[in-house]
Design an enzyme around this catalytic site. Structure first.
Site, short mmCIF file in Angstrom:
data_model
loop_
_atom_site.label_atom_id
_atom_site.label_comp_id
_atom_site.label_asym_id
_atom_site.label_seq_id
_atom_site.Cartn_x
_atom_site.Cartn_y
_atom_site.Cartn_z
N LYS A 154 0.84 -1.22 0.00
CA LYS A 154 0.00 0.00 0.00
C LYS A 154 0.86 1.26 0.00
O LYS A 154 0.48 2.28 -0.58
CB LYS A 154 -0.93 -0.01 1.21
N GLU A 178 -2.60 7.89 7.63
CA GLU A 178 -3.32 8.75 6.68
C GLU A 178 -4.28 9.63 7.48
O GLU A 178 -4.81 9.19 8.51
CB GLU A 178 -4.17 7.91 5.70
N HIS A 191 -16.09 -4.22 6.03
CA HIS A 191 -15.20 -4.11 4.86
C HIS A 191 -15.50 -5.14 3.78
O HIS A 191 -14.68 -5.39 2.92
CB HIS A 191 -13.72 -4.21 5.28
N ARG A 235 -6.82 -7.32 -10.31
CA ARG A 235 -7.60 -8.52 -10.64
C ARG A 235 -8.97 -8.08 -11.11
O ARG A 235 -9.32 -6.90 -11.00
CB ARG A 235 -7.74 -9.41 -9.40
C1 MV4 Z 1 -9.93 5.07 4.72
C2 MV4 Z 1 -11.18 5.61 5.11
C3 MV4 Z 1 -11.20 6.93 5.58
N1 MV4 Z 1 -10.04 7.66 5.64
N2 MV4 Z 1 -8.82 5.81 4.78
C4 MV4 Z 1 -11.42 0.57 4.18
C5 MV4 Z 1 -10.60 -0.62 3.74
C6 MV4 Z 1 -9.73 -0.08 2.69
N3 MV4 Z 1 -10.39 -0.26 1.40
C7 MV4 Z 1 -9.56 1.35 3.02
N4 MV4 Z 1 -10.75 1.73 3.77
C8 MV4 Z 1 -10.92 3.01 4.19
N5 MV4 Z 1 -9.84 3.80 4.26
C9 MV4 Z 1 -8.88 7.08 5.23
N6 MV4 Z 1 -7.76 7.81 5.27
C10 MV4 Z 1 -12.33 4.80 5.00
C11 MV4 Z 1 -12.19 3.50 4.52
C12 MV4 Z 1 -13.38 2.68 4.36
C13 MV4 Z 1 -14.07 2.23 5.47
C14 MV4 Z 1 -13.60 2.53 6.72
C15 MV4 Z 1 -14.32 2.07 7.80
C16 MV4 Z 1 -15.47 1.33 7.64
C17 MV4 Z 1 -15.91 1.02 6.40
C18 MV4 Z 1 -15.21 1.46 5.30
C19 MV4 Z 1 -15.63 1.12 4.01
C20 MV4 Z 1 -14.94 1.57 2.92
C21 MV4 Z 1 -13.78 2.37 3.09
#
Ligand code: MV4
Length: 510
Positions: free
Chosen positions: A123, A207, A242, A300
């Site tokens: 990442k 972040e 997630h 993918r």
């Molecule tokens: C984040 C975020 C908010 N701020 N990063 C979730 C897993 C991965 N795909 C990255 N994700 C997130 N990263 C920052 N800086 C919000 C998410 C996020 C999420 C976070 C908590 C609960 C559900 C979520 C669903 C999609 C994305």
């Protein structure tokens, strides 16, 4: 692979199972390509085995003894005369070492290069590539944190709330939301230990937390001739732990400008790693400002690819196979249109009334919806066994219509038709989501499920208090027939009781 002599692969091995294996087999069938399935002892009677032209046993049910056995899969490909391997998603689909072994055996891996996988698998390296490509990323670090003290210093610079994330991670594992400095120490330690447990790598980075963002991803497609095209966005904000639950194309907040800007950014990332094949660039989008930030790239085909196929009319699996063979993309950017609307719901063999515990077992009844605007990508049949060994997703229901309202109408109708007996399944949960006022309004963000559950609880309290009020009124009146005036009074009492009940529930007293 000497493409002069042949116009296409003759035989492809599908290194996967379930609905995606069936999906790939169908695309091969459309192209008159013979198919080779592989199966574990638990999948001997599985649908993908029945659909393929040939099937080979590869091991015991646990994935690491079967679907993750790259050497065995390569051995079967050579023995069967398959020229290429389609990995589907999950399992070996993003395993760069497997790709190298496939290529070393003069077989074609239907997907990107191992270097592109490695570049996007980390990442932090992905963030660096995005910066290089002038693609906006979430403010934060591009190196792993060395010490807790460094985490404190950087978090103060970035400003709370922050997100701690696993460098080797994805999908939320090892991720921690940190609202303030007091919460940092425990979050830092937990994030590192979960990252170590999940990825054998405890590196974490910081972040700035984007509060209640939308999760919107862009489908990109690249060929071996340097062509990169984006196929628009998918709204994936409705997630539970997630795990995506409902996805749609286009996003309810789409605009020509936002799509063009995000699509261009996604293509910049794909170009930066000489991407080949189907890929997805994930972004977080602020609902207020519409600013978007690169999150990660999935190298993918995604589970939710059908909504893009339904709107654009492009068969992504067919295109993957063509591009892997060496063909140019069969479309240009200008030919891609987004004039209809598609929504997909994932159907899991889980019990929504029991914390979504997996519900393996025999499917004793299966009626999948059909008809205008309905597509069911399923990996099971009536009488099939849902195994405990694999992801409990049994199918995906996708619908499309001329606009979002028509798509939702079709989804409601299709969900009413959908019958799965013998196991618990998440259909009742999805049926409630599509009736939710915020869903219908398109007010989606990553906090949707939390809000939905709160609205659901409030409705249940209202209904309970109303019923109690009506029963109490009937008992108080000795069950005698009531005048209209008395009925209205009961309704008013019920509303007062419901309000009292909601307040009590809010204070967790019931
Ligand atoms: C984040 C975020 C908010 N701020 N990063 C979730 C897993 C991965 N795909 C990255 N994700 C997130 N990263 C920052 N800086 C919000 C998410 C996020 C999420 C976070 C908590 C609960 C559900 C979520 C669903 C999609 C994305």
């Amino acid at each position: 692979m000497d493409s002069d002599k042949n116009f296409m692969f003759k035989k492809i091995l599908i290194a996967n199972r379930g609905e995606i294996a069936c999906r790939v087999i169908r695309a091969c069938r459309d192209m008159n390509i013979l198919t080779v399935a592989v199966y574990s002892a638990a999948d001997r009677d599985a649908l993908h085995v029945r659909m393929a032209d040939e099937a080979y046993f590869i091991g015991a049910p646990p994935s690491n003894e079967s679907y993750l056995r790259g050497e065995k899969i390569i051995e079967v490909a050579k023995k069967s005369g398959a020229e290429a391997i389609h990995p589907g998603y999950g399992f070996l689909s993003e395993n760069a070492d497997f790709v190298r072994k496939v290529t070393a055996e003069n077989l074609v891996f239907i997907g990107p290069s191992p270097d592109a996988m490695d570049a996007m698998g980390g990442k932090i390296s992905a963030r660096k590539i995005a910066i290089e490509a002038n693609v906006p990323i979430v403010p934060g670090t591009t190196e792993p944190l060395e010490t807790y003290e460094e985490a404190q210093r950087i978090a103060a610079q970035v400003g709370y709330p922050i997100m701690l994330k696993a460098a080797a991670g994805g999908g939320g594992k090892g991720m921690r939301f940190v609202p303030s400095a007091e919460d940092l120490k425990s979050a830092y330690e937990n994030s590192k230990s979960e990252a170590l447990a999940s990825f054998s790598n405890d590196e974490v980075y910081i972040e700035k937390a984007v509060v209640r963002p939308r999760h919107i991803e862009i489908q990109v497609f690249s060929d071996k001739h340097g062509n990169h095209v984006h196929l628009g966005e998918r709204e994936c904000s409705i997630q539970r732990r997630h795990q995506k639950v409902v996805e749609e194309c286009p996003s309810p907040i789409n605009s020509k400008e936002l799509r063009a800007a995000m699509g261009m950014s996604a293509i910049k990332v794909a170009r930066a790693v000489n991407y080949v094949g189907a890929g997805t660039v994930e972004f977080l989008v602020s609902d207020e400002t519409r600013e978007f930030y690169f999150l990660e790239m999935n190298t993918r085909l995604q589970v939710e690819h059908p909504v893009t196929e339904l709107v654009t009319g492009i068969d992504l699996v067919r295109e993957q196979i063509r591009v892997a063979f060496g063909e140019k993309l069969s479309f240009t950017q200008d030919e891609i249109k987004w004039e209809t609307h598609a929504i997909e719901c994932r159907v899991y063999a889980e019990d929504p009334e029991n914390n979504f515990l997996p519900s393996p077992g025999k499917i004793t009844r299966l009626r999948v919806p059909q008809g205008n605007g309905v597509r069911d990508d399923g990996g099971v049949y009536e009488g099939a066994e849902v195994s405990i060994y694999y992801d409990p997703m049994i199918s995906k229901l996708a619908v499309f219509g001329k606009n979002r309202a028509e798509a939702i109408d079709r989804l409601r109708r299709a969900l009413r038709e959908y019958e799965v007996g013998g196991i618990k399944r998440t259909l009742p949960f999805i049926r409630e989501i599509v009736e939710d006022e915020e869903f219908i309004a398109g007010n989606l963000d990553t906090g949707f499920i939390t809000g939905f559950n709160e609205r659901r609880k409030a409705k249940k309290v209202d209904e309970t208090m109303r019923d109690l009020a009506i029963i109490a009124a009937a008992l108080a009146n000795g069950g005698k027939q009531k005048t209209l005036n008395e009925v209205n009074k009961t309704e008013q009492n019920a509303s007062r009781w419901a309000m009292a009940g909601r307040m009590a529930a809010h204070q967790n007293r019931i």
